[in-house]
Design an enzyme around this catalytic site. Sequence first.
Site, short mmCIF file in Angstrom:
data_model
loop_
_atom_site.label_atom_id
_atom_site.label_comp_id
_atom_site.label_asym_id
_atom_site.label_seq_id
_atom_site.Cartn_x
_atom_site.Cartn_y
_atom_site.Cartn_z
CE LYS A 156 61.63 -0.98 3.88
NZ LYS A 156 62.19 0.16 4.67
CG ASP A 157 60.14 0.44 8.25
OD1 ASP A 157 61.36 0.13 7.68
OD2 ASP A 157 59.48 1.24 7.48
CB THR A 214 70.97 3.65 0.45
OG1 THR A 214 70.16 3.07 0.98
CG2 THR A 214 72.44 3.18 0.78
CB SER A 272 69.35 0.48 3.84
OG SER A 272 69.61 -0.81 4.01
NE ARG A 327 67.10 -0.81 0.17
CZ ARG A 327 66.18 -0.01 0.83
NH1 ARG A 327 66.24 1.00 1.46
NH2 ARG A 327 64.87 -0.68 0.61
CG ASN A 358 58.72 11.77 3.00
OD1 ASN A 358 59.37 12.11 2.07
ND2 ASN A 358 58.12 12.60 3.53
CB THR A 418 62.40 13.67 1.89
OG1 THR A 418 61.13 14.61 2.31
CG2 THR A 418 63.58 14.28 2.33
NE ARG A 419 64.10 7.54 1.85
CZ ARG A 419 63.76 6.21 2.06
NH1 ARG A 419 64.83 5.29 1.98
NH2 ARG A 419 62.72 5.76 2.34
#
Length: 174
Positions: free
Chosen positions: A18-19, A62, A64, A67, A86, A89-90
């Site tokens: 997806k990245d 988020t 995104s 999202r 990462n 971290t989130r």
Amino acid sequence: LQVQLLDGRVDLAVHSTKDLPSLAPHGIAIAAYPQREDPRDALVTRHGVPLEDLPANPVIGTSSRRRAAQIKSVRPDADIRDLRGNIDTRLRKGAPDDYDAVILASAGLHRMGWQDRITQLLPVEVSCPAPGQGALAIETRTAPDPAWELVASLDDADIRAEVSVERSFLRGVG
């Protein structure tokens, strides 16, 4: 990584599909899609309740826009805040009382062995996954490169077909 592949400094790169950009420079390509986890988005909450049961005006983190837009369509009262870093971290940033929930790809949580942190796997009708989400992609120089020959044996034809359709859609919509 793509420049390093082309320069011969690395022989392969493993990515979250997806990245990856939907187009690659000439001379490199995805040699294999070896596996795919559940592509759905995961909700991690401090309340231990699903999205619909979060308190009024929940603060949801988020990174995104996809999202965020989808969550706002089912929870217009949500305060969506940008949350980057990462996975670790989130989750750490989202743990204090500043956030009611964090949304991440379930695949990353599973790969890290943190699936027990998932409060809810969001149905695709609520949060449609990004094209290629959950799939790994191994990028190499194109054949006849030794890395291509080695890595191509790891390719799963069914996953390649799924991801190819999703990435074609992404290219089509820009």
